[in-house]
Motif scaffolding. Sequence first.
Motif, PDB file in Angstrom:
ATOM      1  N   HIS A  76       0.838  -1.204   0.000  1.00  0.00           N
ATOM      2  CA  HIS A  76       0.000   0.000   0.000  1.00  0.00           C
ATOM      3  C   HIS A  76       0.872   1.252   0.000  1.00  0.00           C
ATOM      4  O   HIS A  76       2.022   1.228   0.461  1.00  0.00           O
ATOM      5  N   ASP A  77       0.309   2.338  -0.502  1.00  0.00           N
ATOM      6  CA  ASP A  77       1.012   3.614  -0.383  1.00  0.00           C
ATOM      7  C   ASP A  77       0.669   4.247   0.972  1.00  0.00           C
ATOM      8  O   ASP A  77      -0.073   3.671   1.788  1.00  0.00           O
ATOM      9  N   ARG A  78       1.177   5.416   1.227  1.00  0.00           N
ATOM     10  CA  ARG A  78       1.010   6.056   2.534  1.00  0.00           C
ATOM     11  C   ARG A  78      -0.434   6.393   2.850  1.00  0.00           C
ATOM     12  O   ARG A  78      -0.802   6.582   4.018  1.00  0.00           O
ATOM     13  N   TYR A  79      -1.268   6.462   1.812  1.00  0.00           N
ATOM     14  CA  TYR A  79      -2.665   6.826   2.017  1.00  0.00           C
ATOM     15  C   TYR A  79      -3.580   5.606   2.145  1.00  0.00           C
ATOM     16  O   TYR A  79      -4.800   5.762   2.329  1.00  0.00           O
ATOM     17  N   GLY A  80      -3.015   4.421   2.030  1.00  0.00           N
ATOM     18  CA  GLY A  80      -3.808   3.204   2.148  1.00  0.00           C
ATOM     19  C   GLY A  80      -4.264   2.622   0.833  1.00  0.00           C
ATOM     20  O   GLY A  80      -5.009   1.641   0.824  1.00  0.00           O
ATOM     21  N   ASN A  81      -3.827   3.218  -0.271  1.00  0.00           N
ATOM     22  CA  ASN A  81      -4.175   2.669  -1.579  1.00  0.00           C
ATOM     23  C   ASN A  81      -3.323   1.441  -1.883  1.00  0.00           C
ATOM     24  O   ASN A  81      -2.115   1.430  -1.629  1.00  0.00           O
TER      25      ASN A  81
END
Length: 548
Positions: A76-81
């Motif tokens: 995941h990326d830092r935003y939760g994607n």
Amino acid sequence: MAATTHTVTNQPPPLVGHDVFAVDRALTEAVERHVDPELLDEVRDELSGLGRTAGSAQAQEWGVQANDNPPKLRTHDRYGNRIDEVEFHPSWHRLLAKGVSAGLTAAWTRPAGHVRRAAGFVVWSQVEAGHGCPLSMTHAAVPALRAEPKLAAEWEPRLTSLVYDEGLRPAAQKAGVLFGMGMTEKQGGSDVRANTTAARPLAVDGEYLLTGHKWFCSAPMSDGFLVLAQAPEGLTCFLVPRVLEDGTRNPFAIQRLKDKLGNRSNASSEVEFDGTWAQRVGDEGRGVRTIIEMVAATRLDCVLGAAAIMRQAVAQAVHHCTYREAFGGTLIDKPLMRNVLADLALESEAATTLGMRLAAAYDRADGSAGEQERAFLRLAVPVAKYWVTKRCTPVAAEALECLGGNGYVEESGMPRLLRESPLNSIWEGSGNVQALDVLRALQREPGALNAFLQEVGRARGEDHRLDAAIKDLLTELADLDGIEARARRLVERMALVLQGSLLVRYAPPAVADAFCASRLGGDWGAAFGTLPHTLDLGSVVERARPVA
């Protein structure tokens, strides 16, 4: 005190600053043998350029760094994607870039492409083996895709490009692409007909959505994958792009990376498909037959990869023993150590010579002898894959021992070779799978056996031990009833007879004599270093020396 009391002596210099290709006599002679004279200077210059890079201190440091800094999964990326990306050390990308630019994915479009590519693969794999996986799968994807001409026309120029274009983007926007493969699943392993991944047809002909998993999917940051899934008419081959044409990510969830014995630089993963868009390759229900062309090519790379590990192990052992002194002289001059080194060198040369003969058969497969060469490959590839990869681990272990305690230390590089050595016997079908494939070819494709025996028979009459081994093999082949339980023994004999035939025809007399005396004549013990003492072992070792 260290400056005055710790003077380092009796240690070999690093094996760097040499041409890995030019010093490998078995490999250079194979290239000279199998490449047309009009192309030979061009091919030799190309391979020597790669060999000098492979022998450089910089490239060897890249190999160490790629191994010491294994890939990391970022789900995941830092935003939760969800992003499902794998990060690699910069040295991994440097190694891949050099491999691609050297033509290790371009055999199908270049003159003498398979021989020059096979030689390059042996040379460059000696720097670091893990990145050879995506190079191999990209190379091998081409013949499978040709089952679907429209897809082949679209993807082949990208697959055979000499440009390594890093990053996940639509394939049409890239100067070159890499391919992976997903066949096995948790419940089936090598028995791919037990696969449960489902392929649901869409309205557009040839397009599907996949739902399921793959237990082993190497190089998950590749641009595309050939996978097997169950379509309405049965097991079918599909092309799965990592990124779709509009730039969105195709559903491709990387669940985890495998924690492996060796091959640490390469990311092997478990992946899940959930409505993953795919295009059919070949007919429905013909998935195994379609993807088998890819499997055959990657099996040859298992042979070449094992030959590369053996050559590097032997080169390090001979180099160490050339400089290391013990008991009043250099190790290489001690009769018992010379016997060990010669025995290892025989195994290495036999592997290289066989691997290059198979590559030459691929080059000739479209010529006047095409049918004969294709029939030969049908048997010779699984035979070689079985035997050469099996011999890799004992060679690596014995070569490590030649360095003594130094070889057991990570800085020597020998432990990395030892951990890498079992992989090629497992990848693309373990030993039993290869042995059973040989039996299948013997029972269903008589032309394959005829081609194999014709190749072996070209040396008949040149060595009495080879002649006797051929006779014994024919006796064993005459009775295939209940053969499965003794299939490994049969395949071993086929491999040794084939290697013996090639060495009798092409290797120096000292090498051929030692091979036939030990591997075919029976004058050989269970451990390396048990060659008959009357042989010219000094010439065999000298031929394997990595630097002048």
